[in-house]
Scaffold this motif. Structure first.
Motif, PDB file in Angstrom:
ATOM      1  N   MET A   1      -6.191 -51.511 -10.575  1.00  0.00           N
ATOM      2  CA  MET A   1      -5.751 -51.411  -9.191  1.00  0.00           C
ATOM      3  C   MET A   1      -6.553 -52.374  -8.329  1.00  0.00           C
ATOM      4  N   SER A   2      -5.859 -53.156  -7.544  1.00  0.00           N
ATOM      5  CA  SER A   2      -6.544 -54.128  -6.708  1.00  0.00           C
ATOM      6  C   SER A   2      -7.148 -53.468  -5.489  1.00  0.00           C
ATOM      7  N   LYS A   3      -8.025 -54.196  -4.857  1.00  0.00           N
ATOM      8  CA  LYS A   3      -8.695 -53.669  -3.676  1.00  0.00           C
ATOM      9  C   LYS A   3      -7.693 -53.352  -2.576  1.00  0.00           C
ATOM     10  N   SER A   4      -6.671 -54.196  -2.404  1.00  0.00           N
ATOM     11  CA  SER A   4      -5.686 -53.984  -1.351  1.00  0.00           C
ATOM     12  C   SER A   4      -4.905 -52.697  -1.559  1.00  0.00           C
ATOM     13  N   LEU A   5      -4.671 -52.330  -2.818  1.00  0.00           N
ATOM     14  CA  LEU A   5      -3.937 -51.108  -3.101  1.00  0.00           C
ATOM     15  C   LEU A   5      -4.737 -49.876  -2.717  1.00  0.00           C
ATOM     16  N   LYS A   6      -6.039 -49.969  -2.749  1.00  0.00           N
ATOM     17  CA  LYS A   6      -6.866 -48.817  -2.415  1.00  0.00           C
ATOM     18  C   LYS A   6      -6.905 -48.559  -0.917  1.00  0.00           C
ATOM     19  N   GLN A   7      -6.679 -49.587  -0.130  1.00  0.00           N
ATOM     20  CA  GLN A   7      -6.950 -49.495   1.301  1.00  0.00           C
ATOM     21  C   GLN A   7      -6.141 -48.421   2.013  1.00  0.00           C
ATOM     22  N   TRP A   8      -4.841 -48.359   1.779  1.00  0.00           N
ATOM     23  CA  TRP A   8      -4.031 -47.387   2.509  1.00  0.00           C
ATOM     24  C   TRP A   8      -4.313 -45.960   2.068  1.00  0.00           C
ATOM     25  N   SER A   9      -4.535 -45.745   0.773  1.00  0.00           N
ATOM     26  CA  SER A   9      -4.809 -44.389   0.306  1.00  0.00           C
ATOM     27  C   SER A   9      -6.139 -43.874   0.858  1.00  0.00           C
ATOM     28  N   VAL A  10      -7.081 -44.779   1.079  1.00  0.00           N
ATOM     29  CA  VAL A  10      -8.361 -44.393   1.688  1.00  0.00           C
ATOM     30  C   VAL A  10      -8.216 -44.286   3.206  1.00  0.00           C
ATOM     31  N   LYS A  11      -7.552 -45.251   3.799  1.00  0.00           N
ATOM     32  CA  LYS A  11      -7.396 -45.299   5.252  1.00  0.00           C
ATOM     33  C   LYS A  11      -6.667 -44.076   5.791  1.00  0.00           C
ATOM     34  N   TYR A  12      -5.662 -43.604   5.051  1.00  0.00           N
ATOM     35  CA  TYR A  12      -4.855 -42.480   5.521  1.00  0.00           C
ATOM     36  C   TYR A  12      -5.154 -41.185   4.771  1.00  0.00           C
ATOM     37  N   ARG A  13      -6.302 -41.115   4.166  1.00  0.00           N
ATOM     38  CA  ARG A  13      -6.716 -39.878   3.511  1.00  0.00           C
ATOM     39  C   ARG A  13      -6.902 -38.781   4.562  1.00  0.00           C
ATOM     40  N   PRO A  14      -6.366 -37.578   4.327  1.00  0.00           N
ATOM     41  CA  PRO A  14      -6.507 -36.492   5.314  1.00  0.00           C
ATOM     42  C   PRO A  14      -7.974 -36.208   5.642  1.00  0.00           C
TER      43      PRO A  14
ATOM     44  N   ARG B   1      -0.667 -40.238  -2.842  1.00  0.00           N
ATOM     45  CA  ARG B   1      -1.540 -41.366  -3.160  1.00  0.00           C
ATOM     46  C   ARG B   1      -0.764 -42.490  -3.833  1.00  0.00           C
ATOM     47  N   GLU B   2       0.071 -42.152  -4.806  1.00  0.00           N
ATOM     48  CA  GLU B   2       0.851 -43.170  -5.500  1.00  0.00           C
ATOM     49  C   GLU B   2       1.870 -43.803  -4.560  1.00  0.00           C
ATOM     50  N   ALA B   3       2.455 -42.989  -3.680  1.00  0.00           N
ATOM     51  CA  ALA B   3       3.450 -43.516  -2.741  1.00  0.00           C
ATOM     52  C   ALA B   3       2.825 -44.523  -1.787  1.00  0.00           C
ATOM     53  N   LEU B   4       1.640 -44.211  -1.277  1.00  0.00           N
ATOM     54  CA  LEU B   4       0.949 -45.133  -0.378  1.00  0.00           C
ATOM     55  C   LEU B   4       0.609 -46.441  -1.091  1.00  0.00           C
ATOM     56  N   GLN B   5       0.149 -46.329  -2.319  1.00  0.00           N
ATOM     57  CA  GLN B   5      -0.204 -47.520  -3.082  1.00  0.00           C
ATOM     58  C   GLN B   5       1.024 -48.376  -3.343  1.00  0.00           C
ATOM     59  N   LEU B   6       2.129 -47.727  -3.702  1.00  0.00           N
ATOM     60  CA  LEU B   6       3.356 -48.463  -3.990  1.00  0.00           C
ATOM     61  C   LEU B   6       3.914 -49.117  -2.727  1.00  0.00           C
ATOM     62  N   LEU B   7       3.873 -48.392  -1.614  1.00  0.00           N
ATOM     63  CA  LEU B   7       4.371 -48.955  -0.354  1.00  0.00           C
ATOM     64  C   LEU B   7       3.568 -50.185   0.047  1.00  0.00           C
ATOM     65  N   LYS B   8       2.247 -50.116  -0.129  1.00  0.00           N
ATOM     66  CA  LYS B   8       1.392 -51.262   0.197  1.00  0.00           C
ATOM     67  C   LYS B   8       1.693 -52.435  -0.726  1.00  0.00           C
TER      68      LYS B   8
END
Length: 356
Positions: free
Chosen positions: A1-14, A201-208
């Protein structure tokens, strides 16, 4: 998983209980624990990527305002009995704040004597200011005595509609798809919610990932077909479809299908497969009459090609039987395959008799 894929799942973590998507029951139970402070051994379980560890952290932060009071471990890396003994020893010291909290992620990796040692630590604490939170997507691997000692919270996957709305809000906030109008973005988000199997988490990564690669596609249709639907090729999905084909296919007799089922499930992760079988079957029933996009479309299409789509009445009964098998796995600790395969074979014979 690339760094960019991690960003949204971390950024929008509840960050709060209210942030959890369509998990009102889990949030309410967790908030009650923080308010009442009467549970000292908690199990948070649910599918991978639904936010179990995040919920554990929110509970922990509600129980203490001292970061040093929170000890989070991934038990897949630290599952030995020495680690458990060390944690129990640490738990004997009173916290700086109100509670000392231990978060044991991937707790199903704790095996044998380590589970027994942990159970003893839960049952014989040195003081009442320690809380243990176990997180896992495989609760059936915990021993019955340990399971019985834990207050259980299940984190469920959101609905496709709820997750799609959530993704649409994020897509707008990030200005992720400037080339497309809102209806196309909504369609894309619904597709992503379905393809990701309703796992946030997977949805956010896929959307990004789709947002980053959208310029590679010449049209919205190509973006949907190549950018999104290519991600449906999952090994557990394939195995789950094989199970459903074994149940519903009219091309083989019950005895032959039973042998086939036994062969394909031999030495497999039966818990994971049954989770997918139940989920795909649920989506299949919900979308039988009106289906436009998403993984369920491809699942049903493949089953249709194999002449393996049941009538709605039979499917509803089978669905309840599949859910019962999946739920039973939570309390089964051994011989899982010896339980699941005979139960699935019973379903095969039920369908066979229903067709006569």
């Amino acid at each position: 998983m690339s760094k960019s894929l991690k960003q949204w799942s971390v950024k929008y973590r509840p960050k709060t209980f209210e942030d959890f998507l369509e998990n009102e029951v889990a949030s309410a139970k967790a908030q009650r624990l923080v308010k009442k402070q009467d549970a000292h051994a908690i199990l948070i379980h649910g599918s991978s990527g639904t936010g179990k560890t995040t919920l554990a952290r929110i509970i922990a932060n509600g129980l203490t305002d001292q970061p040093t009071d929170i000890d989070e471990r991934n038990m897949a890396d630290e599952k030995g009995i020495d680690t458990i003994r060390s944690l129990i020893k640490t738990s004997q010291f009173k916290p700086r704040g109100q509670f000392r909290v231990f978060i044991l992620d991937e707790s199903h990796a704790i095996l044998g004597q380590s589970q027994s040692a942990l159970l003893k630590g839960l049952e014989e604490p040195e003081h009442d200011r320690v809380v243990w939170i176990l997180c896992t997507d495989k609760p059936h691997l915990l021993s019955p005595p340990l399971l019985n000692r834990l207050y259980k919270i299940e984190v469920e996957r959101p609905s496709i509609q709820g997750l799609a709305k959530y993704l649409y809000r994020i897509a707008n906030k990030e200005q992720a798809f400037p080339k497309y109008d809102k209806e196309k973005i909504k369609k894309l988000c619904k597709e992503v919610a379905t393809i990701s199997d309703r796992v946030p988490r997977e949805a956010l990564q896929l959307l990004k990932e789709i947002s980053d690669s959208q310029n590679e596609y010449s049209s919205f249709k190509e973006l949907i077909v190549k950018g999104v639907r290519n991600s449906t090729d999952k090994s557990e999905d394939k195995l789950a479809l094989q199970v459903l084909m074994a149940i519903y296919s009219s091309e083989k007799g019950a005895e032959e299908k039973a042998k086939y089922l036994t062969n394909i499930l031999y030495d497999k992760n039966v818990w994971g497969v049954m989770d997918r079988v139940s989920s795909i079957h649920h989506d299949m029933i919900n979308h039988m009459s009106d289906i436009r996009v998403g993984a369920a479309f491809y699942h049903i299409k493949e089953l249709q090609e194999r002449k393996a789509v049941p009538d709605i009445r039979t499917a509803a009964i089978v669905g309840s039987k599949l859910v019962a098998i999946k739920n039973a796995l939570i309390t089964i600790n051994s011989s899982i395959q010896h339980y699941v395969i005979p139960e699935l074979i019973k379903i095969i014979y039920f369908v066979e008799e229903s067709d006569e």
